[in-house]
Every structure is written in C-alpha cells, then in structure tokens.
Design a protein around this motif. Structure first.
Motif, mmCIF file in Angstrom:
data_model
loop_
_atom_site.group_PDB
_atom_site.id
_atom_site.type_symbol
_atom_site.label_atom_id
_atom_site.label_comp_id
_atom_site.label_asym_id
_atom_site.label_seq_id
_atom_site.Cartn_x
_atom_site.Cartn_y
_atom_site.Cartn_z
ATOM 1 N N THR A 43 0.851 -1.186 0.000
ATOM 2 C CA THR A 43 0.000 0.000 0.000
ATOM 3 C C THR A 43 0.888 1.238 0.000
ATOM 4 O O THR A 43 2.104 1.155 0.225
ATOM 5 C CB THR A 43 -0.903 0.032 1.238
ATOM 6 O OG1 THR A 43 -0.076 0.158 2.405
ATOM 7 C CG2 THR A 43 -1.783 -1.202 1.334
ATOM 8 N N LYS A 44 0.276 2.380 -0.202
ATOM 9 C CA LYS A 44 1.025 3.636 -0.202
ATOM 10 C C LYS A 44 1.698 3.866 1.157
ATOM 11 O O LYS A 44 2.847 4.296 1.227
ATOM 12 C CB LYS A 44 0.095 4.794 -0.554
ATOM 13 C CG LYS A 44 0.803 6.103 -0.785
ATOM 14 C CD LYS A 44 -0.177 7.158 -1.283
ATOM 15 C CE LYS A 44 0.541 8.446 -1.625
ATOM 16 N NZ LYS A 44 -0.382 9.451 -2.193
ATOM 17 N N ASP A 45 0.982 3.554 2.242
ATOM 18 C CA ASP A 45 1.546 3.727 3.587
ATOM 19 C C ASP A 45 2.732 2.788 3.822
ATOM 20 O O ASP A 45 3.733 3.189 4.417
ATOM 21 C CB ASP A 45 0.476 3.473 4.658
ATOM 22 C CG ASP A 45 -0.582 4.563 4.691
ATOM 23 O OD1 ASP A 45 -0.304 5.696 4.224
ATOM 24 O OD2 ASP A 45 -1.697 4.284 5.186
ATOM 25 N N GLN A 46 2.629 1.549 3.346
ATOM 26 C CA GLN A 46 3.726 0.600 3.508
ATOM 27 C C GLN A 46 4.963 1.065 2.732
ATOM 28 O O GLN A 46 6.085 0.956 3.227
ATOM 29 C CB GLN A 46 3.307 -0.799 3.035
ATOM 30 C CG GLN A 46 2.302 -1.475 3.939
ATOM 31 C CD GLN A 46 1.741 -2.749 3.323
ATOM 32 O OE1 GLN A 46 1.540 -2.849 2.110
ATOM 33 N NE2 GLN A 46 1.472 -3.739 4.179
ATOM 34 N N ASP A 76 -0.302 2.061 -9.677
ATOM 35 C CA ASP A 76 -1.216 0.959 -9.344
ATOM 36 C C ASP A 76 -2.068 0.648 -10.570
ATOM 37 O O ASP A 76 -3.223 1.058 -10.672
ATOM 38 C CB ASP A 76 -2.086 1.353 -8.146
ATOM 39 C CG ASP A 76 -3.007 0.231 -7.690
ATOM 40 O OD1 ASP A 76 -2.797 -0.936 -8.095
ATOM 41 O OD2 ASP A 76 -3.961 0.531 -6.939
ATOM 42 N N GLY A 81 -5.233 -0.974 -4.995
ATOM 43 C CA GLY A 81 -4.786 -0.257 -3.801
ATOM 44 C C GLY A 81 -3.393 -0.652 -3.360
ATOM 45 O O GLY A 81 -2.917 -0.194 -2.324
ATOM 46 N N LYS A 82 -2.737 -1.513 -4.126
ATOM 47 C CA LYS A 82 -1.373 -1.938 -3.831
ATOM 48 C C LYS A 82 -0.565 -1.890 -5.121
ATOM 49 O O LYS A 82 -1.102 -2.089 -6.204
ATOM 50 C CB LYS A 82 -1.338 -3.366 -3.287
ATOM 51 C CG LYS A 82 -2.012 -3.528 -1.938
ATOM 52 C CD LYS A 82 -1.893 -4.957 -1.460
ATOM 53 C CE LYS A 82 -2.500 -5.119 -0.073
ATOM 54 N NZ LYS A 82 -2.329 -6.488 0.417
#
Length: 150
Positions: A43-46, A76, A81-82
């Motif tokens: 994900t963007k946060d990861q 993406d 979303g990943k």
C-alpha cells in the motif's frame, strides 16, 4: 616497456573500464534477487514506511519507491490499492522512457561533460604517474620512454 609500468597500465585500464561500465550488476557484482512468487504488492503507507527505513542507504531503490509513492494511482495499474514489484517496474520504465524522450539533449550534454571531466581526470593521473615513473626519476633507470595519447 618495463613490467612495472605494464602492470600499472593494466591496472589503470581495468579501473577505467569498470568505472565506465558502472559495475554491470551494481554493488558486489550480483544481480538483485527476483521478486517473490506471491508478490501481492504494498500500500502507499507501507511504501512510505519502507522509504523512511531505507533513507539514503540505497539511493536507486529509494528513488524508485519515492516515484511510486508520489504517483501511486498511476503506478497501481490494476487499481487494487497496492503496487506490486511488476507494477512498480513497469511504471518506472514508462516514466523513464517519457523523461528520456523529453530530455535527450540535456542528458547527452551532461554525459559529454561528465565524460570529458573523467577523461581529463584520467589524463591528469596518467601524467602524474608518468612524471613519477618516467625518465629522470629514481624509480625508472632504463632508457625507455612513455607515450600517452588521447
């Protein structure tokens, strides 16, 4: 040419060649590991978390992650979303081809300047070595001569 000068010339050739090639596979001469079989993506946060952990220790990887985070929706491709490794590499390649076509002149000018600077530095080093080991120095007691051409 004496054997010590020949060894020196061989060593300089080897160093110049490897610096021009930039190491075919990067640090350590090893290619990067293949992506895992179950690459579901991040994900963007990861990815942002990975970027802060990497810092400046791996500039190539941090540059790629930074580009992907900045353009996450474009990277993406399947919209889940990943961003998987394949999506990241595809995005990187497409962004490089776009930037390459728009800045070919700038890049060729920069590489010519960089090449000229490295050639000049190499010539400078050769001249220092020729002065140190050339005729008239204590390290060179034969009547051989050294010719350097560019």
């Amino acid at each position: 040419m004496s054997s010590s000068i020949q060894k020196l010339a061989d060593a300089l050739d080897s160093q110049a060649f490897s610096s021009r090639m930039g190491g075919a596979h990067g640090a350590g001469g090893m290619p990067p590991p293949p992506p895992p079989e179950d690459d579901t993506g991040f994900t963007k946060d990861q990815l942002s978390s990975q970027l802060s952990q990497i810092g400046s220790t791996d500039s190539e990887r941090s540059d790629l992650i930074s580009k992907v985070v900045s353009n996450f929706d474009k990277a993406d491709a399947n919209g889940d979303g990943k961003v998987s490794m394949q999506e990241a590499m595809a995005y990187d390649q497409s962004s490089q081809s776009r930037s390459t076509s728009s800045s070919t002149t700038d890049t060729s000018t920069a590489s010519t300047t960089s090449s000229s600077q490295s050639d000049a530095a190499l010539m400078h080093k050769l001249m220092e070595l020729a002065r140190a080991y050339g005729p008239g120095s204590d390290a060179f007691n034969s009547t051989s001569s050294l010719t350097v051409t560019a």
